[in-house]
Scaffold this active site. Structure first.
Site, PDB file in Angstrom:
ATOM      1  N   SER A  14       0.838  -1.199   0.000  1.00 26.25           N
ATOM      2  CA  SER A  14       0.000   0.000   0.000  1.00 26.25           C
ATOM      3  C   SER A  14       0.880   1.259   0.000  1.00 26.25           C
ATOM      4  O   SER A  14       1.755   1.370  -0.852  1.00 26.25           O
ATOM      5  CB  SER A  14      -0.965  -0.078   1.192  1.00 26.25           C
ATOM      6  OG  SER A  14      -2.052   0.787   0.995  1.00 26.25           O
ATOM      7  N   ASP A  25     -10.742  -3.354  -4.984  1.00 27.15           N
ATOM      8  CA  ASP A  25     -10.273  -2.360  -4.017  1.00 27.15           C
ATOM      9  C   ASP A  25     -11.313  -1.264  -3.822  1.00 27.15           C
ATOM     10  O   ASP A  25     -11.642  -0.537  -4.764  1.00 27.15           O
ATOM     11  CB  ASP A  25      -8.952  -1.756  -4.517  1.00 27.15           C
ATOM     12  CG  ASP A  25      -8.160  -1.083  -3.410  1.00 27.15           C
ATOM     13  OD1 ASP A  25      -8.789  -0.511  -2.507  1.00 27.15           O
ATOM     14  OD2 ASP A  25      -6.922  -1.143  -3.461  1.00 27.15           O
ATOM     15  N   HIS A  41      -8.715  -4.426  -1.176  1.00 20.77           N
ATOM     16  CA  HIS A  41      -7.413  -3.837  -0.855  1.00 20.77           C
ATOM     17  C   HIS A  41      -6.613  -4.664   0.157  1.00 20.77           C
ATOM     18  O   HIS A  41      -7.075  -4.920   1.270  1.00 20.77           O
ATOM     19  CB  HIS A  41      -7.625  -2.431  -0.290  1.00 20.77           C
ATOM     20  CG  HIS A  41      -6.344  -1.675  -0.089  1.00 20.77           C
ATOM     21  ND1 HIS A  41      -5.519  -1.311  -1.130  1.00 20.77           N
ATOM     22  CD2 HIS A  41      -5.748  -1.210   1.028  1.00 20.77           C
ATOM     23  CE1 HIS A  41      -4.481  -0.651  -0.656  1.00 20.77           C
ATOM     24  NE2 HIS A  41      -4.582  -0.579   0.652  1.00 20.77           N
TER      25      HIS A  41
END
Ligand SMILES: *[C@@H]1O[C@H](CO)[C@@H](O)[C@H](O)[C@H]1NC(C)=O
Length: 318
Positions: free
Chosen positions: A111, A231, A298
Site C-alpha cells: 500500500s 479495491d 485492498h
C-alpha cells in the site's frame, strides 16, 4: 585451489574476473526490504508471517522490515502522522546502515509503503533497489471523496470543507494521507501545497523538475505494479497502476455524480508517463514494467496472488 588459480580458470572459460565477495555472495539470494502499509507496524504478526513464507521460498534470504520507530506502537502511529519527506530520509539512512543491504536489494511496498519506496529510489537509491513490487499502492494519489451531484448541498459542503483541510499547511506537514491526496478537480491547489506526491511524481513546472528522479527510477530491473480489482479503499484503485481521474474541463463539474463510474486516465496517457518525468516510460518501453491484478479487496493478499510474484522477482541468485 588458490584464489588466483580460480580467477585464471574463470577467465579461461570466458567469465570476467570478479572480487571474491561477489563469488561468495553469488550463492546467496539477494536481500529484501519490506515497507509496511497504513495502520500496520514493522513487526506485526501479519508481516512476520509474510516474511517467514518468503524465507521458506528463498532459503537464506536476508529480510529487513522498514520502521520509522523501533517501538511498534509509535511505528504504527507514524503511518498516520508525520512528514513523509522526513520519513523517507530517515529510512534512506536506515537502509544505508544495514551492512547486508550494501550490494543492493529487492523491495516490496505494501500500500502506501509502495510509493514511499519509489521516493527512496528517486531521491536516494543508495544502495540500489533491483526489483520493486508494490501492492495496491497510491502512485497517483487518492481522491477519496466521491463526487457530488450538482444540487446535493450537504455533499458539496462536506467535500469543500474536507478539501480545504487536506491541502492546508498543517495537514500537509502532519497527516501522512494528505501528503498523497491528489484531486484532479483541484489540481492547482494540489500543486501549490503538496510537497510529497507532487515532488516524487515530478509534476511541478519544468524548472522545478528533478532529472535525478527519472534517472534513478530507470535503473530498476523491474517495476511490478499490483492492483486489487475489488479495491474499495483506494479511490481510484487504478492509482496502483498510475491511473487517475481526469482533470475536469470545467463544464463537467459534478457530472461524475449520479452513481456513474468516472473515467480513468491510464498510465500510458498520463503526462507524467508521456513526457517521462520519472523514468516510467523508459522502464515500460524496455519491458521492465509489469501490471498485475489480483482479484481481491485492498491488501487481501492471497497466496495465489503474491507468491508467484515473490518467487519471480525476489531473491535472485545471479
Ligand atoms: C534532485 O534530487 C536529488 C536527490 O534527492 C537531490 O540531491 C538534488 O538536490 C535535487 N536537485 C534539485 C535541482 O532539486
Amino acid at each position: 585451489m588458490k584464489y588466483e588459480n580460480i580467477l585464471i580458470l574463470a577467465s579461461a572459460i570466458g567469465a570476467v574476473a570478479t572480487p571474491i565477495q561477489d563469488v561468495l555472495s553469488a550463492s546467496k539470494p539477494r536481500p529484501l526490504v519490506i515497507w509496511h502499509g497504513l495502520g500496520d507496524s514493522y513487526d506485526s504478526p501479519g508481516l512476520l508471517k509474510v516474511q517467514s513464507s518468503i524465507a521458506k521460498m528463498h532459503p537464506g534470504i536476508y529480510i529487513h522490515s522498514v520502521y520509522i520507530d523501533p517501538d511498534p506502537k509509535e511505528d504504527k502511529r507514524a503511518t498516520f502522522y508525520g512528514n513523509v519527506d522526513e520519513q523517507v530520509e530517515l529510512v534512506a539512512q536506515q537502509l544505508k546502515d544495514v551492512p547486508q543491504l550494501s550490494g543492493g536489494f529487492d523491495a516490496i511496498g505494501f500500500s502506501q509503503g509502495g510509493q514511499f519506496l519509489r521516493a527512496y529510489i528517486e531521491r536516494h537509491n543508495d544502495p540500489p533497489i533491483r526489483n520493486l513490487i508494490t501492492f495496491g499502492s497510491q502512485h497517483m494519489g487518492i481522491s477519496d471523496l466521491p463526487a457530488c451531484k450538482p444540487y446535493d448541498l450537504l455533499c458539496n459542503l462536506a467535500r469543500h470543507a474536507a478539501h480545504a483541510g487536506v491541502y492546508n499547511e498543517w495537514a500537509q506537514q502532519n497527516l501522512v494521507q494528505a501528503q498523497y491526496f491528489r484531486d484532479p478537480a483541484q489540481l492547482e491547489q494540489y500543486l501549490d501545497s503538496n510537497h510529497f506526491l507532487a515532488s516524487i511524481n515530478n509534476e511541478l513546472p519544468a524548472r522545478h523538475k528533478n532529472t535525478t528522479y527519472a534517472a534513478n527510477l530507470a535503473q530498476l530491473d523491474a517495476l511490478v505494479l499490483v492492483l486489487f480489482t475489488d479495491d474499495r479503499t483506494v479511490v481510484p484503485k487504478e492509482s496502483a497502476w498510475f491511473g487517475s481521474y481526469p482533470v475536469p474541463d470545467g463544464e463537467e463539474e459534478g457530472a461524475g455524480g449520479g452513481g456513474k463510474e468516472k473515467a480513468i486516465v491510464p498510465m500510458r496517457e498520463q503526462p507524467l508517463y508521456v513526457e517521462d518525468w520519472i523514468g516510467l516510460r523508459t522502464l515500460d518501453e524496455s519491458g521492465r514494467v509489469e501490471l498485475v491484478s489480483c482479484d481481491a479487496e485492498h491488501m487481501r493478499l492471497s497466496p495465489e496472488c503474491w507468491k508467484p510474484l515473490v518467487k519471480k522477482y525476489v531473491g535472485s541468485r545471479s
